[in-house]
Design an enzyme around this catalytic site. Structure first.
Site, short mmCIF file in Angstrom:
data_model
loop_
_atom_site.label_atom_id
_atom_site.label_comp_id
_atom_site.label_asym_id
_atom_site.label_seq_id
_atom_site.Cartn_x
_atom_site.Cartn_y
_atom_site.Cartn_z
N LEU A 191 -7.18 -43.66 -54.09
CA LEU A 191 -6.30 -42.50 -54.28
C LEU A 191 -4.88 -42.80 -53.80
O LEU A 191 -3.92 -42.17 -54.28
CB LEU A 191 -6.84 -41.28 -53.52
N GLY A 192 -4.71 -43.68 -52.86
CA GLY A 192 -3.37 -44.00 -52.35
C GLY A 192 -3.46 -44.95 -51.19
O GLY A 192 -4.53 -45.26 -50.67
N LYS A 236 -10.51 -41.94 -45.75
CA LYS A 236 -9.34 -42.69 -45.28
C LYS A 236 -9.78 -43.74 -44.28
O LYS A 236 -10.38 -43.41 -43.25
CB LYS A 236 -8.33 -41.73 -44.62
N GLY A 275 -1.04 -46.12 -47.54
CA GLY A 275 0.10 -45.82 -46.68
C GLY A 275 0.16 -46.75 -45.50
O GLY A 275 -0.51 -47.78 -45.46
N ASP A 308 5.57 -34.97 -39.14
CA ASP A 308 5.79 -35.86 -40.28
C ASP A 308 5.60 -35.10 -41.60
O ASP A 308 5.00 -35.61 -42.55
CB ASP A 308 4.84 -37.06 -40.23
#
Length: 455
Positions: free
Chosen positions: A23-24, A46, A26, A140
């Site tokens: 999904l992504g 995650k 970072g 953040d």
């Protein structure tokens, strides 16, 4: 949200979850789409990156995201489902939100407008209210951490969030510089106003496609955040006014998240008042010991005077005391006591003065002074003076004097007759030749200077 295929070095399974794709990715790690069991619901998994897992600080920060996300209400974030560890690397399983991030939506489809922009702004403000009520600062907030799901905007990624009940001091800049508040850039304490600043910067990006302090380099971005006014671009109307207030350099001039939400819902727009300036610190000077001793003596003397006054007694004559005990006379006529500030006295009602003293008249006692019927009482009260006895004494003395005077006159009138009756001469007739010289007549019938004497 687009799902990319797994890479060769990606795991196939994490705990009970089978991984379906990416999904992504970072700074902390990679987010996968997983499914629990064969027909379970989808979830976002995650996993902390291999390099970051070697750092104790990175592992603690990753696990903090799990702890903080468990405290936040589910409606404003992705609900946490599970947490685990595999090959020394922690992973967090959370609710899967089918929708792109705000950043990807703006980059791929352009800025938001109208009701769509209003819904995103209200959704993020609502999430901040819920987060701050839990005593948490996100630290953040940015377009990449806002998911646009079917039920509205969701705020995610609490990896660097910090609870307000622990130390919020930091020694380095943490967050994404483009959306940082000035105090966050200066590495000062983290507090809710930094999230409000980031909310406004994210709204500006959603409406214009660019952050309000965009620049070509990181130093230029920091300089603009600290010194320049924000570039609000094409943001218009009420939302522009709210964003401008939230981007104030001074955190004390920014509204809180609850106030922002009320303004977005139509409440009158009233800028918050800046905090009152603290009064200047007063530097206390050391008081000499001798002054303190004299002050204690004077305070004790005043207490004894007050006790004597309340008991109706008398006090010592101040003239017999030492200089420090009496105090000294100030130029204004008051007492400048050593080391002791006299307590303010309550105002007293002025009293009528006593009548002046007058000496008694020659023929009687003191006259009574004339006073109004409702004159104020004075203390001590005047002593009444006796009147009747003094006047009576004068009357008796005058009567006795009159009686004595009458008796003396009667004796003088009868004395010549008494002397004539015994043949010794005198009386009103004379025998023998009359004297040839002139004599002065006696007022009592004789001649000469005696009572009837003959020459």
């Amino acid at each position: 949200m687009a799902v990319a295929a797994l890479r060769r070095d990606d795991p196939v399974r994490l705990g009970d979850y089978h991984l379906l794709g990416r999904l992504g990715e970072g700074g902390q790690g990679t987010v996968y789409l997983g499914r629990r069991g064969g027909a379970g619901e989808q979830a976002a998994v995650k996993l902390l990156g291999a390099e970051a897992a070697e750092s104790e600080t990175a592992r603690m920060r990753f696990m903090r995201e799990f702890e903080v996300a468990m405290q936040v209400d589910d409606f404003c974030t992705a609900r946490v489902l599970d947490v685990g560890m595999q090959d020394g690397r922690p992973f967090i399983v959370s609710e899967y939100v089918p929708g792109p991030s705000l950043y990807r939506q703006v980059v791929e489809h352009g800025p938001l407008t109208g009701g769509e922009l209003q819904r995103v702004a209200i959704g993020m403000a609502t999430a901040l209210v819920a987060i701050h009520q839990r005593g948490i600062v996100h630290r953040d907030l940015k377009p990449q951490n806002v998911l646009l799901g079917p039920s509205g905007a969701r705020v995610i990624d609490f990896g660097i969030a910090r609870a307000l009940d622990v130390s919020t001091q930091t020694t380095r800049m943490i967050g994404t510089p483009l959306y940082m508040a000035p105090e966050q850039v200066r590495a000062e304490s983290a507090a809710p106003p930094i999230d409000v600043f980031a909310w406004a910067a994210t709204v500006v990006f959603a409406a214009t496609g660019a952050p309000p302090f965009a620049a070509d380099s990181l130093p230029a971005v920091i300089n603009r955040i600290l010194n320049d006014e924000p570039d609000l671009g094409g943001l218009t109307g009420r939302l522009r006014e709210i964003a401008a207030l939230c981007l104030a350099k001074d955190p004390g001039r920014r509204p809180d998240a609850a106030q922002v939400l009320l303004w977005l819902l139509g409440k009158d727009l009233t800028p918050p008042r800046p905090p009152a300036a603290a009064p200047p610190a007063v530097e206390l000077q050391a008081i000499p010991r001798e002054v303190l001793v004299e002050g204690r003596k004077l305070a004790a003397l005043r207490r004894s005077d007050a006790a004597a006054d309340s008991a109706g007694g008398t006090t010592a004559d101040p003239a017999g005391l030492s200089f420090g005990e009496r105090g000294r006379t100030s130029p204004a006529g008051g007492r400048a006591d050593w080391g002791v500030v006299p307590a303010p006295r309550a105002p007293q009602t002025p009293q009528a003065p006593l009548p002046p003293h007058t000496p008694p008249p020659a023929g009687g006692g003191y006259p009574m002074p004339e006073r109004p019927l409702h004159a104020e009482a004075t203390w001590p009260p005047p002593v009444p003076r006796a009147r009747g006895r003094s006047g009576l004494r004068w009357v008796v003395a005058a009567s006795v004097a009159a009686v004595l005077l009458a008796g003396a006159l009667a004796l003088l009138l009868l004395l010549p007759r008494l002397l004539a009756s015994d043949g010794t001469g005198g009386g009103y007739e004379t025998h023998g030749p009359q004297p040839t010289h002139t004599a002065t007549g006696s007022p009592y019938g004789g001649q000469g200077d005696g009572y009837g004497t003959h020459y």
